[in-house]
Design a protein around this motif. Structure first.
Motif, mmCIF file in Angstrom:
data_model
loop_
_atom_site.group_PDB
_atom_site.id
_atom_site.type_symbol
_atom_site.label_atom_id
_atom_site.label_comp_id
_atom_site.label_asym_id
_atom_site.label_seq_id
_atom_site.Cartn_x
_atom_site.Cartn_y
_atom_site.Cartn_z
ATOM 1 N N PHE A 118 0.778 -1.134 -0.001
ATOM 2 C CA PHE A 118 0.041 0.243 0.101
ATOM 3 C C PHE A 118 0.973 1.111 0.203
ATOM 4 C CE2 PHE A 118 -3.848 -1.929 2.461
ATOM 5 C CZ PHE A 118 -3.897 -2.932 1.269
ATOM 6 N N SER A 119 0.289 2.528 -0.231
ATOM 7 C CA SER A 119 1.077 3.595 -0.353
ATOM 8 C C SER A 119 1.345 3.895 1.105
ATOM 9 C CB SER A 119 0.300 4.677 -0.895
ATOM 10 O OG SER A 119 -0.999 5.150 0.063
ATOM 11 N N ARG A 120 2.436 4.834 1.340
ATOM 12 C CA ARG A 120 2.746 5.204 2.613
ATOM 13 C C ARG A 120 1.555 5.650 3.465
ATOM 14 N NH1 ARG A 120 7.435 6.259 5.396
ATOM 15 N NH2 ARG A 120 7.234 7.832 7.072
ATOM 16 N N GLU A 121 0.778 6.528 2.861
ATOM 17 C CA GLU A 121 -0.390 7.129 3.415
ATOM 18 C C GLU A 121 -1.351 6.098 4.037
ATOM 19 O OE1 GLU A 121 1.014 8.134 0.723
ATOM 20 O OE2 GLU A 121 1.902 10.048 1.269
ATOM 21 N N GLU A 122 -1.707 5.171 3.161
ATOM 22 C CA GLU A 122 -2.513 3.948 3.400
ATOM 23 C C GLU A 122 -2.084 3.308 4.520
ATOM 24 O OE1 GLU A 122 -4.632 3.247 -1.034
ATOM 25 O OE2 GLU A 122 -2.491 2.317 -0.484
ATOM 26 N N ARG A 123 -0.626 3.070 4.577
ATOM 27 C CA ARG A 123 0.075 2.202 5.473
ATOM 28 C C ARG A 123 -0.136 2.899 6.893
ATOM 29 N NH1 ARG A 123 5.282 1.352 4.680
ATOM 30 N NH2 ARG A 123 5.180 2.871 2.593
ATOM 31 N N ALA A 124 0.084 4.225 6.757
ATOM 32 C CA ALA A 124 0.071 4.837 7.971
ATOM 33 C C ALA A 124 -1.389 5.041 8.741
ATOM 34 C CB ALA A 124 0.492 6.545 7.629
ATOM 35 N N ASN A 148 3.892 6.430 21.306
ATOM 36 C CA ASN A 148 3.417 7.590 21.119
ATOM 37 C C ASN A 148 2.369 8.001 20.120
ATOM 38 O OD1 ASN A 148 5.224 8.941 23.477
ATOM 39 N ND2 ASN A 148 6.919 8.511 21.789
ATOM 40 N N GLY A 149 2.082 6.761 19.928
ATOM 41 C CA GLY A 149 0.742 6.809 18.804
ATOM 42 C C GLY A 149 1.083 7.305 17.588
ATOM 43 N N CYS A 150 2.385 6.984 17.144
ATOM 44 C CA CYS A 150 2.814 7.337 15.869
ATOM 45 C C CYS A 150 3.004 6.103 15.136
ATOM 46 C CB CYS A 150 4.113 8.045 15.861
ATOM 47 S SG CYS A 150 3.967 9.534 16.844
ATOM 48 N N PRO A 151 2.493 6.175 13.761
ATOM 49 C CA PRO A 151 2.851 4.663 12.836
ATOM 50 C C PRO A 151 4.225 4.511 12.984
ATOM 51 C CG PRO A 151 1.271 6.452 11.828
ATOM 52 C CD PRO A 151 1.518 6.868 13.119
ATOM 53 N N PRO A 152 4.616 3.471 13.116
ATOM 54 C CA PRO A 152 6.057 2.972 13.084
ATOM 55 C C PRO A 152 6.594 2.809 11.466
ATOM 56 C CG PRO A 152 4.730 0.949 13.415
ATOM 57 C CD PRO A 152 3.811 2.146 13.263
ATOM 58 N N LEU A 153 6.563 3.908 10.825
ATOM 59 C CA LEU A 153 6.930 3.734 9.423
ATOM 60 C C LEU A 153 8.287 4.467 9.352
ATOM 61 C CD1 LEU A 153 3.644 4.501 7.486
ATOM 62 C CD2 LEU A 153 4.791 2.461 8.130
#
Length: 249
Positions: free
Chosen positions: A12-18, A244-249
């Motif tokens: 998936f795109s980075r935005e979709e994965r996030a 911290n609630g951040c997607p691990p990307l």
């Protein structure tokens, strides 16, 4: 470059994965934040569809869904919880018992929708592909449906709370389930006033999240790997972001 592109062709795109990771990180077990607004049938249909498209061993699809909106049925479920919860409190000692009693562990009466996800243990007959040697695979498959529904509900802005403190026989009796059908998850579903920043039990100090890098083994239990340190460094970084609630990307 062509090889690198081929490796990522199905991602998936980075935005979709996030968005997917954010959904997982924002999911909460909701108890006391439900509001009385009804859940639209179209939304309910979408999250039930997500549950129905969960993976299942042998494609057995052992689940069924008992929707509970009748206040009288909810009241009986709440009474069954109250009895079991008092018994559960007595299993702890001292300060732990008092801490347990301070926790809110259900939202049965407040949630507009209660939902029992069940497992029909005879759904696909006596011999099921993939269940020939591990008979509990139908139960594990049903839990996949629970997780699908939970994540879909969070994406729709709905809270879900799993109430597990019941005698199985009590829920079976209240919902008039056939003997072959096992209640797996009794869920409270509805709109909420807010979602907590952290899991409620973590915030209450009941238990901390375990370090993921200490839960990884290589090739066998307690096995080591020459490249293990590199992976564990990535794990620590990813868990710090997720905490911290951040997607691990």
């Amino acid at each position: 470059m062509q090889a690198s592109n081929a490796l990522h062709a199905h991602a998936f795109s980075r935005e979709e994965r996030a968005t997917i990771y954010r959904n997982m990180l924002a999911r909460r077990d909701v108890r006391s934040q439900f509001v009385p607004d009804p859940v639209d049938d179209a939304v309910l249909a979408r999250i039930l569809t997500a549950a129905h498209f969960a993976p299942s061993v042998g494609f057995m699809q052992p689940w069924s869904f008992v929707l509970v909106r009748d206040p009288a049925v909810k009241q009986r479920a709440h009474e069954a919880f109250t009895q079991a919860n008092a018994e559960a409190a007595d299993m702890f000692e001292g300060a732990r018992r008092e801490a347990y009693k301070s926790l809110r562990l259900e939202g049965i009466l407040e949630a507009p929708v209660n939902l029992c996800i069940t497992c029909d243990r005879d759904r696909d007959g006596p011999v099921v592909l993939g269940r020939t040697h591990q008979k509990a695979m139908d139960l594990y498959s049903t839990v996949c449906a629970v997780q699908n529904l939970w994540l879909a509900a969070r994406a729709e802005g709905l809270g879900v709370g799993w109430v597990s403190i019941f005698h199985k026989a009590a829920i079976r009796d209240i919902l008039q389930l056939p003997e072959r059908v096992m209640p797996v998850a009794y869920l409270c579903i509805g709109h909420v006033s807010h979602f907590l920043d952290r899991p409620e039990l973590e915030a209450a100090g009941w238990r901390a999240r375990l370090p993921l890098d200490q839960l990884i083994h290589f090739d066998c239990w307690d096995g080591a790997s020459p490249s293990g340190d590199a992976l564990k460094a990535h794990l620590r970084e990813a868990q710090a972001l997720a905490t911290n609630g951040c997607p691990p990307l």
